[in-house]
Each structure stands twice: as structure tokens, then as C-alpha cells.
Design a protein around this motif. Structure first.
Motif, PDB file in Angstrom:
ATOM      1  N   LYS A  12      48.047  46.799  35.709  1.00 39.55           N
ATOM      2  CA  LYS A  12      46.899  47.696  35.837  1.00 39.55           C
ATOM      3  C   LYS A  12      46.740  48.533  34.576  1.00 39.55           C
ATOM      4  O   LYS A  12      47.648  49.258  34.175  1.00 39.55           O
ATOM      5  N   LYS A  15      42.497  53.844  33.533  1.00 41.00           N
ATOM      6  CA  LYS A  15      41.181  53.866  34.166  1.00 41.00           C
ATOM      7  C   LYS A  15      40.048  53.905  33.135  1.00 41.00           C
ATOM      8  O   LYS A  15      38.981  53.327  33.353  1.00 41.00           O
ATOM      9  N   ILE A  18      38.991  50.480  32.189  1.00 40.78           N
ATOM     10  CA  ILE A  18      38.219  49.838  33.248  1.00 40.78           C
ATOM     11  C   ILE A  18      36.789  50.370  33.264  1.00 40.78           C
ATOM     12  O   ILE A  18      35.821  49.604  33.357  1.00 40.78           O
ATOM     13  N   LEU A 251      37.853  42.105  32.878  1.00 42.26           N
ATOM     14  CA  LEU A 251      37.686  42.932  34.071  1.00 42.26           C
ATOM     15  C   LEU A 251      38.088  42.195  35.343  1.00 42.26           C
ATOM     16  O   LEU A 251      38.716  42.782  36.243  1.00 42.26           O
ATOM     17  N   VAL A 255      40.510  44.122  38.408  1.00 36.97           N
ATOM     18  CA  VAL A 255      39.878  44.795  39.546  1.00 36.97           C
ATOM     19  C   VAL A 255      39.533  43.747  40.602  1.00 36.97           C
ATOM     20  O   VAL A 255      39.424  42.551  40.294  1.00 36.97           O
TER      21      VAL A 255
END
Length: 319
Positions: A12, A15, A18, A251, A255
């Protein structure tokens, strides 16, 4: 751009990365419709699209081979990519570029937003996908109703839209869908970057051949191309084809598919706003009413599919 096979999971990321990737696919892919309209002002549509994809495909292929150390494609890889290119690049992107000679970019984007509708219908009827559930059926109904409103009687706007252009966009959307569905079941595709580069190269050559047959090459004069068209052309190559694709391909690794798929109902909104702000395109009650049907329908369809592991279908002007 082709339908991509979802790669294996990666750690991950922060943020902000993303959010930046989402901003790229929302804004850049939503802006490509207006970019095409600007290039169409002084560059013939098939010639522009052909050059765009040959340049972008060459850059992507060299990047995949030199930087990513990807293996050279096999003949079955090339054959599969060529079939996909015929459907996605020539019929899909080429058709949209040609239709935007007479159709506003905002209306083109709203019609192309029905892509998930065609994915569900054609996937179920011809590709052995699951039968639509109740939520999907409602979404299909709303999406098709919105399309009827958008291409319906001209009394809603006071003027009739060009029916040939509208028909070409619908055909190009269906061609894009069939190519994406074929990509999801084909057994001889190269790895994602190589496959997409091959698609661009093959599709670019198809488009250039079409441009030559239509007389676009013979009648084209470089000195007549405006600065705005050159800038839009460069934008489509660098941002629409290369930056946008890489943002999306990254992406979908980090996600859930349901989140990555939100481009399908954000891109049309961006296209409508940009067409109004920078392209002088009107926002009519007919467009708003059609959007009120199409966008909720797409949301329902994508949410109904969120639990599946099917590959994502990249939007038609996301290259």
C-alpha cells in the motif's frame, strides 16, 4: 487503451500518491475529448489519431523493453494485439475523433459513459459472462434511457444533433467494448505494457491507412496547423496516452476495482465542464437530463460488478 489483466498486489503506497493517480485519470482522461476537438480544428481526425498512437506506442514499447526489460513479443502476441487494435483503436478511438467533427465533446463523453452498459449486455450475450442481477438491470435501464434522451428529438434543445456523428460514436463504443471483452478472454496476450504498446502501434498504422484512403494525407499541410492543435496533439500523446495509462495501470494494483472504476462516471462530468469553460459548448437541459439517467446507471452497474474479479475496461478515450 486495452482492457488490462489485473497484476499481483503491491504494498500500500502513501495516500497522496493514490490521490494524485485518481486526479490524473479523472482530469486527464476527462479532458481528452476536448483535446480531440482542438486537434480536429486543423489536423484531419484519422491522421491525427494515427500519428498519436504510433508515437505513443513507440515510446511505450521502448520503455517496456529498455527500462522494464520486457521480453520481445511473439507472433501470437502480435496477432492478438492487432485484433484488439482494430476494435479499440481504429473503430473505438478513430470513430470518436471523426465523430467529434460534428458532435460536441461533452455529448460524446456522455454517450461513451454508457460503455459499462454495453460491457454487461455484450458480455452476457456473447462472452459467457454472468446474467445481470436486479441492480445491474436497473443500471442498464437507466443508462439506455439516458442514451435515448441524449440522441432523442431535437425539440429538447431547440436543434437536432448530427445523427451520423451520434451513430458513429455508438458504433465506436460498441467496438471498444467488444475489443475489451476479447482482451479479457484472449489467451495469447503479451504482458500489459508490451500488449498496450503493440495495440497502439497496430492501431496507429490502421488509422494512418484509413487517413490515406480518405485523402487526409494528401491534403494535409503542416504549415496550416494551429498552435492550439499542436499543443492539444502533444497533450494527447504525453498525458492522455502515457501519463494517464501509467497512472491507471498503477492504480488498479493498489486500490479495489470498484474504486478504480469510478472514472466511468467522473470523466463525463469533467468533459462537460471543460467543454463549457474552454470549448464554448453549451450545457443544455437535454444533456443534464441524460446525465441524470446515465451516471446513476453506470454507478449501479459498477457497484454490482465490484465483487467480481473481472479485468477492468479502460474508458474509450483513456489513451
Amino acid at each position: 487503451m486495452a482492457a488490462l489483466q489485473t497484476p499481483s498486489a503491491v504494498p500500500k503506497p502513501p495516500k497522496w500518491q493514490i490521490y494524485l493517480a485518481f486526479a490524473a485519470i479523472y482530469i486527464i482522461w476527462g479532458s481528452t475529448y476536448l483535446g480531440i476537438r482542438f486537434t480536429n480544428e486543423t489536423i484531419p481526425p484519422f491522421l491525427m489519431s494515427g500519428l498519436r498512437f504510433v508515437i505513443a506506442g513507440t515510446c511505450l514499447y521502448l520503455y517496456a523493453r529498455i527500462v522494464n526489460k520486457a521480453k520481445a513479443p511473439t507472433w501470437p502476441n502480435v496477432k492478438a494485439a492487432t485484433i484488439v487494435a482494430l476494435l479499440l483503436i481504429l473503430i473505438g478511438n478513430g470513430g470518436v475523433a471523426y465523430a467529434e467533427l460534428t458532435i460536441p465533446s461533452s455529448i460524446a463523453a456522455l454517450l461513451i459513459a454508457t460503455s459499462p452498459v454495453w460491457v454487461v449486455l455484450l458480455g452476457w450475450l456473447f462472452f459467457g459472462n454472468a446474467r445481470p442481477n436486479s441492480r445491474t438491470v436497473i443500471g442498464l435501464t437507466l443508462g439506455l434511457a439516458g442514451m435515448v434522451v441524449l440522441i432523442g428529438p431535437g425539440q429538447l434543445t431547440g436543434h437536432a444533433l448530427d445523427m451520423v456523428g451520434l451513430g458513429i460514436i455508438i458504433i465506436s463504443t460498441i467496438g471498444w467494448t467488444v475489443g475489451s471483452l476479447y482482451s479479457s478472454v484472449a489467451k495469447t496476450l503479451a504482458p500489459p505494457l508490451i500488449h498496450t504498446a503493440l495495440q497502439m502501434l497496430a492501431g496507429g498504422f490502421f488509422l494512418l491507412i484509413t487517413a490515406a484512403l480518405r485523402g487526409e494525407v494528401a491534403s494535409f499541410h503542416v504549415e496550416q496547423v494551429s498552435l492550439k492543435s499542436w499543443l492539444a496533439f502533444g497533450y494527447l500523446i504525453v498525458f492522455g496516452s502515457l501519463v494517464g495509462f501509467n497512472a491507471y495501470s498503477w492504480l488498479i494494483r493498489v486500490v479495489p476495482p470498484s474504486q478504480a472504476s469510478t472514472y466511468a462516471y467522473v470523466n463525463p462530468l469533467v468533459a462537460v465542464i471543460l467543454g463549457w469553460l474552454f470549448g464554448g459548448e453549451a450545457i443544455t437541459w437535454q444533456m443534464l437530463l441524460a446525465g441524470a439517467f446515465i451516471l446513476p446507471g453506470v454507478i449501479l452497474i459498477l457497484r454490482a460488478k465490484a465483487k467480481t474479479s473481472k479485468p477492468q475496461v479502460v474508458p474509450e478515450e483513456a489513451t
